[in-house]
Scaffold this motif. Structure first.
Motif, PDB file in Angstrom:
ATOM      1  N   ALA A  16       0.860  -1.186   0.000  1.00 54.90           N
ATOM      2  CA  ALA A  16       0.000   0.000   0.000  1.00 54.90           C
ATOM      3  C   ALA A  16       0.892   1.230   0.000  1.00 54.90           C
ATOM      4  O   ALA A  16       1.931   1.240   0.673  1.00 54.90           O
ATOM      5  N   GLU A  25      -3.285   0.456  -3.651  1.00 57.65           N
ATOM      6  CA  GLU A  25      -2.966  -0.898  -3.178  1.00 57.65           C
ATOM      7  C   GLU A  25      -2.592  -1.809  -4.328  1.00 57.65           C
ATOM      8  O   GLU A  25      -3.100  -1.654  -5.436  1.00 57.65           O
ATOM      9  N   SER A 313      -2.865  -1.360   3.810  1.00 59.55           N
ATOM     10  CA  SER A 313      -3.349   0.017   3.937  1.00 59.55           C
ATOM     11  C   SER A 313      -3.471   0.429   5.400  1.00 59.55           C
ATOM     12  O   SER A 313      -3.113   1.552   5.776  1.00 59.55           O
TER      13      SER A 313
END
Lengths: 329, 329
Positions: A16, A25, A313
């Motif tokens: 990410a 991503e 993320s």
């Protein structure tokens, strides 16, 4: 501020990039048990400009791959490679929700082995406060209770989590069918199955239309294609049959049965954790979100919400928060 | 009279040579799913002088290997290769206890697919009349009821036999631990296990001293050695641990638990067949003879005898008997 986060799994490495408020991503297939010695080149290939990041967050589960004799060896091998690519910008996520430097991590490998579940759980706590995270990936299911922003897991090694229903080897792609059930119905007759690696859950979910061919993000067991016909052939082989002798309908019924058994297993863990921690809402995420949803329903959970976040993320955001709080900024 | 018999499995090809009354046996590792296109050279290599045999008996299970899309394709591929090596001296064992020529077999592949269990059952019937054969190989267990010299199995395909407890994918070497049990005890705590191919039954039986390093006749899952330390490492990995964090004692207790679960499964099948066919004596054979004996005991069988015969040797004798009865001799 530009942050890179890497979630280095045994089969897939997820990346990410957090650039101010923009998140990007991607996922790359890199099977450690086959190619560990190419990891440096692989990493250089996917992260083309390492110097442009202000910080790099790292988490991993790849140390458990049988490419490494012990988890310490795996962690240290991966950290060495990461260090060669990124020099000193690296923050390694620990099972205790903080970050270690490369040197600290190298000296305490078991503090950072398989800590990746911490990132999404941290995010859930930050954003929603309370809920059970059910994150189903290609290989495993993480079931993490979070209450008032705090992760309710005392003992945090993989072994502890296997013992406490918080980690289940049940994934939506790579799981060997023969580890889910001993038998399947064939035209109404209960039939024992073979124990070979003839078919995986990706074949089941392709047949049932739950995943697309593009989402079949791993190798097929027989090196044939990911097309429906080949998925059916693999499923028919688990009962010593083939597409010439087993009908499409029979094969699809077998796939439905296997899905139900996998849902049962995941659902059982969710139920136990929900009862133990007295948490009655679930957040689902990962490649197997559809499965997590059905498992939570089967466990009697009414409040189910999708958590639109990947581990990589969440890790990037965790690093961003950490940097904002650093005294020298 | 000199007879060659070949039992062509997916992982191992077993060979017997019957020279008048002298029998010689050997076994060769040949994994079809990896090297199918080398089968001709492999066969030429192990049978150096094909012309010196009066007849060649063939049986196979390798057609189920995922090297082949269907069983017919597998049978025909293998028969083609066999034909190139032996020309017309070949007799192929059928599931109905007779022999087919290459041409007949080629036209009726499912009549000869996975017929190898017929040879040892025929031998049991000839020599002892009545008994349940429990033949445990590297990958599978055959449980065959024989009464007054007759094999008591009506429907004889692998699928039928899986449905009737006559075929069980439980072997003494290649079986993935995660297909035997969902959990193992670790220091007294019930622990879910990973579903990867981290360890196999050969690791369990090496640790428990049931097989020697030389009897570990297949590849290790992690390509490491067959020495005790590496077997222990593989077993510890199934609970996300390693030899640094799990004691030798814990690992050995896990191995004992897995052995008991495998015995339970085999024992259950023996019991069902014993009750259904009203046969109360068992003959054990194969690489897993020690396991067959314990499973039969657990099923409550008192009369247990070793059948000192391999499938390949039994097949050689079956061919010899057939030749003696041929009218043109």
């Amino acid at each position: 501020m530009k942050i890179l986060a890497l979630d280095i799994g045994g089969a897939n490495t997820k990346m990410a990039i957090l650039d101010d408020r923009k998140l990007e991503e991607s996922s790359f297939y890199f099977p450690f048990w086959k190619r560990r010695n190419n990891f440096y080149n692989f990493l250089k290939g996917i992260v083309r400009f390492p110097w442009e990041f202000d910080a790099v967050g790292i988490t991993m589960t790849a140390e458990l791959s049988d490419a490494f004799q012990t988890r310490s060896e795996g962690v240290q091998f991966i950290l060495n490679t990461v260090g060669r690519v990124f020099s000193n910008k690296v923050l390694i996520l620990s099972i205790n929700e903080n970050f270690l430097t490369l040197e600290e991590a190298f000296r305490n490998p078991l503090m950072i082995a398989s800590a990746n579940w911490v990132a999404t759980s941290w995010y859930l706590g930050k954003k929603f406060g309370t809920g059970i995270l059910v994150d189903i990936g290609s290989t495993t299911t993480d079931i993490i209770p979070v209450k008032d922003g705090r992760i309710l897991i005392e003992k945090r090694s993989d072994l502890d989590r296997l013992q406490n229903n918080e980690l289940l080897y049940a994934g939506v792609l790579r799981t060997n069918i023969a580890t889910i059930t001993d038998s399947v119905p064939v035209d109404g007759i209960d039939t024992r199955i073979t124990s070979e690696l003839f078919a995986i859950t990706a074949d089941v979910y392709s047949i049932l239309g739950d995943i697309s061919e593009g989402e079949y993000m791993c190798e097929t067991p027989d090196s044939r294609s990911k097309e429906l016909g080949d998925c059916e052939a693999r499923i028919s082989r688990i009962v010593c049959s083939d597409v010439e002798t087993l009908s499409k309908e029979s094969t699809h019924k077998i796939a439905e049965f296997i899905k139900e058994r996998q849902i049962d297993k995941i659902s059982e863990c969710i139920k136990k954790i929900s009862e133990k921690c007295k948490i009655e809402n679930v957040f689902v995420c990962g490649a197997g979100t559809f499965l997590a949803e059905e498992a939570a329903k089967k466990a009697g959970i009414r409040k189910i919400k999708k958590l639109n976040i990947s581990t990589a993320s969440a890790l990037a955001m965790m690093v961003a928060e950490k940097l904002e709080r650093l005294p020298y900024r």
